[in-house]
Design a protein around this motif. Structure first.
Motif: not given
Length: 255
Positions: A45-46, A49, A52-54, A56-57, A74, A76, A79
């Protein structure tokens, strides 16, 4: 259904993660919504993130043990994790990016699942996945052969072994749905250290359903015999034990 041990699986986290990173390198665009299909313990997942830090995952996995580990270690902002079977999972709304690493091989008949997954993409969405392509290698051939012998065969006959297709088959299947497909194959040469590294590798993945299907009094015997066969097939070299591992990659985009 077998249960999965996140700790055993993560013993070779760096080697197992590399195909995922190579897959992401071929994904373009800025997806706002992402689903990681078969997210496992959330260790990748890191990477999503960071890229694509913005976005929605949502991480999806059928294993309660894996989802519990992902939620614990994990979590965040942006997420979420969902315990669900990919054969029935549906996103709440079309998704910009569906990504999957080393999961679809566990879904029987997953070639038929791909068009449905493609149908959940947004108009400019992408389906990107990788699967192992090493099921004809000694590690798996020896596993199936040993499991098919007495006294193990009586307990393992119903075990579903993972399987996958070549890049050309995935290309043809997804091109037929109207997607633009980039498909390729890579063989990694993992140099593993320690005692019985190939055995430890596969006990965390491909061999786990077989071992769990056996009664307690046969498991240790099976693992011991399997370890002997693997040591012969993958001898220790001066630089370590080499595990060739073929992977198949697909990035399919809506035109």
């Amino acid at each position: 259904m077998p249960t999965w041990d996140p700790t055993t699986y993560l013993a070779y986290a760096d080697e197992r993660s590399r195909p995922f990173l190579d897959l992401l390198a071929r994904v373009d665009g800025e997806p706002a919504t992402i689903a990681d299909l078969g997210c496992g313990p959330g260790h990748l997942m890191a990477a999503l993130r960071a890229r694509w830090p913005h976005a929605s995952i949502v991480g999806v996995d059928a294993s309660p043990e894996m989802i519990a580990r992902a939620r614990a270690e994990h979590a965040a902002d942006g997420v979420t994790y969902v315990c669900a079977d990919l054969t029935s999972w549906e996103p709440a709304a079309p998704v910009d990016l569906l990504v999957s690493n080393a999961t679809l091989q566990w879904v029987p008949g997953h070639l038929d699942l791909l068009p449905r997954l493609a149908g959940t993409l947004t108009e400019a969405g992408t389906l990107a996945f990788s699967v192992p392509g090493n099921f004809d290698e000694p590690s798996h051939v020896l596993l199936r052969d040993l499991a098919g012998r007495a006294p193990y065969a009586a307990h393992t006959a119903a075990v579903v072994h993972p399987s996958s297709h070549d890049a050309a088959t995935y290309l043809a299947t997804l091109t037929a749905t109207g997607l633009r497909v980039d498909a390729w194959e890579t063989t990694y040469l993992h140099v593993l250290d320690g005692e019985d590294p190939v055995l430890r590798w596969i006990l965390g993945t491909g061999a786990r359903p077989v071992v769990q299907a056996l009664p307690e009094d046969l498991r240790e015997q099976f693992v011991t015999e399997y370890g002997v066969l693997l040591r012969e097939a993958y001898p220790v070299r001066p630089h370590g034990t080499v595990l060739p591992f073929r992977r198949v990659f697909v990035v399919a985009r809506r035109a």
